[in-house]
Design a protein around this motif. Sequence first.
Motif, PDB file in Angstrom:
ATOM      1  N   ILE A  19      79.555  84.064 -24.857  1.00  0.00           N
ATOM      2  CA  ILE A  19      79.510  85.412 -25.428  1.00  0.00           C
ATOM      3  C   ILE A  19      80.935  85.901 -25.683  1.00  0.00           C
ATOM      4  O   ILE A  19      81.237  86.449 -26.748  1.00  0.00           O
ATOM      5  CB  ILE A  19      78.727  86.373 -24.515  1.00  0.00           C
ATOM      6  CG1 ILE A  19      77.244  85.995 -24.517  1.00  0.00           C
ATOM      7  CG2 ILE A  19      78.926  87.828 -24.953  1.00  0.00           C
ATOM      8  CD1 ILE A  19      76.415  86.662 -23.432  1.00  0.00           C
ATOM      9  N   ARG A  20      81.834  85.677 -24.735  1.00  0.00           N
ATOM     10  CA  ARG A  20      83.240  86.058 -24.925  1.00  0.00           C
ATOM     11  C   ARG A  20      83.849  85.303 -26.114  1.00  0.00           C
ATOM     12  O   ARG A  20      84.580  85.879 -26.922  1.00  0.00           O
ATOM     13  CB  ARG A  20      84.046  85.774 -23.652  1.00  0.00           C
ATOM     14  CG  ARG A  20      83.769  86.746 -22.544  1.00  0.00           C
ATOM     15  CD  ARG A  20      84.717  86.496 -21.360  1.00  0.00           C
ATOM     16  NE  ARG A  20      84.292  87.305 -20.237  1.00  0.00           N
ATOM     17  CZ  ARG A  20      83.975  86.824 -19.028  1.00  0.00           C
ATOM     18  NH1 ARG A  20      84.070  85.539 -18.773  1.00  0.00           N
ATOM     19  NH2 ARG A  20      83.588  87.643 -18.082  1.00  0.00           N
TER      20      ARG A  20
ATOM     21  N   ALA B 113      82.283  84.061 -28.715  1.00  0.00           N
ATOM     22  CA  ALA B 113      81.716  84.611 -29.951  1.00  0.00           C
ATOM     23  C   ALA B 113      82.411  85.924 -30.329  1.00  0.00           C
ATOM     24  O   ALA B 113      82.686  86.169 -31.506  1.00  0.00           O
ATOM     25  CB  ALA B 113      80.210  84.824 -29.797  1.00  0.00           C
ATOM     26  N   LYS B 114      82.716  86.740 -29.322  1.00  0.00           N
ATOM     27  CA  LYS B 114      83.421  88.003 -29.596  1.00  0.00           C
ATOM     28  C   LYS B 114      84.815  87.731 -30.139  1.00  0.00           C
ATOM     29  O   LYS B 114      85.274  88.397 -31.056  1.00  0.00           O
ATOM     30  CB  LYS B 114      83.495  88.869 -28.328  1.00  0.00           C
ATOM     31  CG  LYS B 114      82.203  89.561 -27.993  1.00  0.00           C
ATOM     32  CD  LYS B 114      82.367  90.463 -26.779  1.00  0.00           C
ATOM     33  CE  LYS B 114      81.115  91.260 -26.520  1.00  0.00           C
ATOM     34  NZ  LYS B 114      81.268  92.195 -25.411  1.00  0.00           N
TER      35      LYS B 114
ATOM     36  N   ASN C  62      77.010  81.388 -36.443  1.00  0.00           N
ATOM     37  CA  ASN C  62      76.111  81.847 -35.388  1.00  0.00           C
ATOM     38  C   ASN C  62      76.068  80.775 -34.308  1.00  0.00           C
ATOM     39  O   ASN C  62      75.649  79.647 -34.569  1.00  0.00           O
ATOM     40  CB  ASN C  62      74.711  82.076 -35.979  1.00  0.00           C
ATOM     41  CG  ASN C  62      73.749  82.704 -34.991  1.00  0.00           C
ATOM     42  OD1 ASN C  62      74.138  83.244 -33.973  1.00  0.00           O
ATOM     43  ND2 ASN C  62      72.465  82.625 -35.301  1.00  0.00           N
TER      44      ASN C  62
ATOM     45  N   TRP D 247      69.632  78.344 -23.357  1.00  0.00           N
ATOM     46  CA  TRP D 247      69.837  78.801 -21.976  1.00  0.00           C
ATOM     47  C   TRP D 247      68.967  77.961 -21.059  1.00  0.00           C
ATOM     48  O   TRP D 247      67.739  77.969 -21.163  1.00  0.00           O
ATOM     49  CB  TRP D 247      69.500  80.275 -21.848  1.00  0.00           C
ATOM     50  CG  TRP D 247      69.647  80.830 -20.463  1.00  0.00           C
ATOM     51  CD1 TRP D 247      70.320  80.288 -19.411  1.00  0.00           C
ATOM     52  CD2 TRP D 247      69.112  82.058 -19.996  1.00  0.00           C
ATOM     53  NE1 TRP D 247      70.244  81.102 -18.314  1.00  0.00           N
ATOM     54  CE2 TRP D 247      69.504  82.201 -18.647  1.00  0.00           C
ATOM     55  CE3 TRP D 247      68.344  83.053 -20.580  1.00  0.00           C
ATOM     56  CZ2 TRP D 247      69.145  83.289 -17.876  1.00  0.00           C
ATOM     57  CZ3 TRP D 247      67.994  84.148 -19.814  1.00  0.00           C
ATOM     58  CH2 TRP D 247      68.387  84.267 -18.480  1.00  0.00           C
TER      59      TRP D 247
ATOM     60  N   ILE E 195      70.963  83.566 -28.228  1.00  0.00           N
ATOM     61  CA  ILE E 195      70.651  82.713 -27.064  1.00  0.00           C
ATOM     62  C   ILE E 195      69.169  82.416 -27.050  1.00  0.00           C
ATOM     63  O   ILE E 195      68.362  83.304 -27.176  1.00  0.00           O
ATOM     64  CB  ILE E 195      71.076  83.427 -25.763  1.00  0.00           C
ATOM     65  CG1 ILE E 195      72.595  83.663 -25.798  1.00  0.00           C
ATOM     66  CG2 ILE E 195      70.672  82.620 -24.543  1.00  0.00           C
ATOM     67  CD1 ILE E 195      73.124  84.553 -24.715  1.00  0.00           C
TER      68      ILE E 195
ATOM     69  N   ILE F 164      75.873  85.465 -32.056  1.00  0.00           N
ATOM     70  CA  ILE F 164      75.405  84.559 -31.007  1.00  0.00           C
ATOM     71  C   ILE F 164      73.931  84.867 -30.767  1.00  0.00           C
ATOM     72  O   ILE F 164      73.531  86.035 -30.710  1.00  0.00           O
ATOM     73  CB  ILE F 164      76.232  84.669 -29.697  1.00  0.00           C
ATOM     74  CG1 ILE F 164      75.766  83.590 -28.700  1.00  0.00           C
ATOM     75  CG2 ILE F 164      76.185  86.059 -29.125  1.00  0.00           C
ATOM     76  CD1 ILE F 164      76.746  83.362 -27.553  1.00  0.00           C
TER      77      ILE F 164
ATOM     78  N   LEU G 140      77.052  80.825 -20.437  1.00  0.00           N
ATOM     79  CA  LEU G 140      76.644  81.780 -21.468  1.00  0.00           C
ATOM     80  C   LEU G 140      77.582  82.974 -21.523  1.00  0.00           C
ATOM     81  O   LEU G 140      77.878  83.489 -22.607  1.00  0.00           O
ATOM     82  CB  LEU G 140      75.202  82.232 -21.251  1.00  0.00           C
ATOM     83  CG  LEU G 140      74.147  81.148 -21.438  1.00  0.00           C
ATOM     84  CD1 LEU G 140      72.759  81.706 -21.175  1.00  0.00           C
ATOM     85  CD2 LEU G 140      74.218  80.537 -22.815  1.00  0.00           C
ATOM     86  N   ILE G 141      78.079  83.394 -20.376  1.00  0.00           N
ATOM     87  CA  ILE G 141      79.037  84.508 -20.338  1.00  0.00           C
ATOM     88  C   ILE G 141      80.300  84.110 -21.107  1.00  0.00           C
ATOM     89  O   ILE G 141      80.814  84.876 -21.926  1.00  0.00           O
ATOM     90  CB  ILE G 141      79.354  84.909 -18.882  1.00  0.00           C
ATOM     91  CG1 ILE G 141      78.081  85.469 -18.217  1.00  0.00           C
ATOM     92  CG2 ILE G 141      80.498  85.916 -18.815  1.00  0.00           C
ATOM     93  CD1 ILE G 141      78.165  85.594 -16.717  1.00  0.00           C
TER      94      ILE G 141
END
Length: 193
Positions: A181-182, A184-185, A163, A168, A193, A191, A177-178
Motif C-alpha cells: 500500500i505504501r 502504491a502511494k 494497478n 492476500w 487487494i 491497488i 500488504l502494508i
Amino acid sequence: IIQFCIIDRGTNLLQIRPSSCCNMNCTFCSTAANSEMHQTNYEVEPDYLIDWLKEVIKLKECNEIEANIDSVGEPTAYPHLVELIQKIKAIKEIKFISMQTNGTLLTKDLIKNLESAGLNRINISLHTLNEEKAKQLFGNQNYNLKKVLESIKEISKTKIQLNLVPVWLSKVNDEDLIELIRFAKELNCLIGI
C-alpha cells in the motif's frame, strides 16, 4: 471451457483469454496453469478471437465495454499480444482495455508497444516486496522481483494506468500488504487487494 475464450459475466467487462500458457507456478493458483495437472497449453489466433469478440458484443446491450485480457496463465506469454490489443482498440464499442500480468515478461520495449497499441491499464500481481517470499509465492526460484519492480516504475512513466493487485494470503503476507500500500502511494497508482 474457460482456459481460453471470451467470457461474459453479464457486466460491461469482457474477459479475453488468448492463451493458457504460464511461466510461473503460483502456490495459490486455482488453475494450476504451469503444473503437472495442466500439461497442455492453448493459444488462440488473434483474428479468431476478434471475430468472436465482435459476435459477443452484438449480443450485449452495452456500447461502453471494457476488454480485459487475462488468462489462466500469463497474457504476456502470448506472442500476438500487441497485435491483439491493436485489433481490440479498433472495435468502436470497446472503450477501455486492461490486462492482468505477473510482470515477469515485461520489458521497456514491450511496455512502449503496449502503450502504443492502446492498452489503458495493467494490473500487476505483486504479493510482497520480499524477494525470497516472492519466489515462494510465485512457485519459481527464477522470479526476479527487481526486474518486476523496474517494469512497474517504467509503467508509471507512461499513459497506462498501473494497478497493483496482490493476493492476500492470511498469515502469509499480511505485513507485506502494508508495504505494498505504501509502495502504491509512492507511485501514485491504484491497488486492489
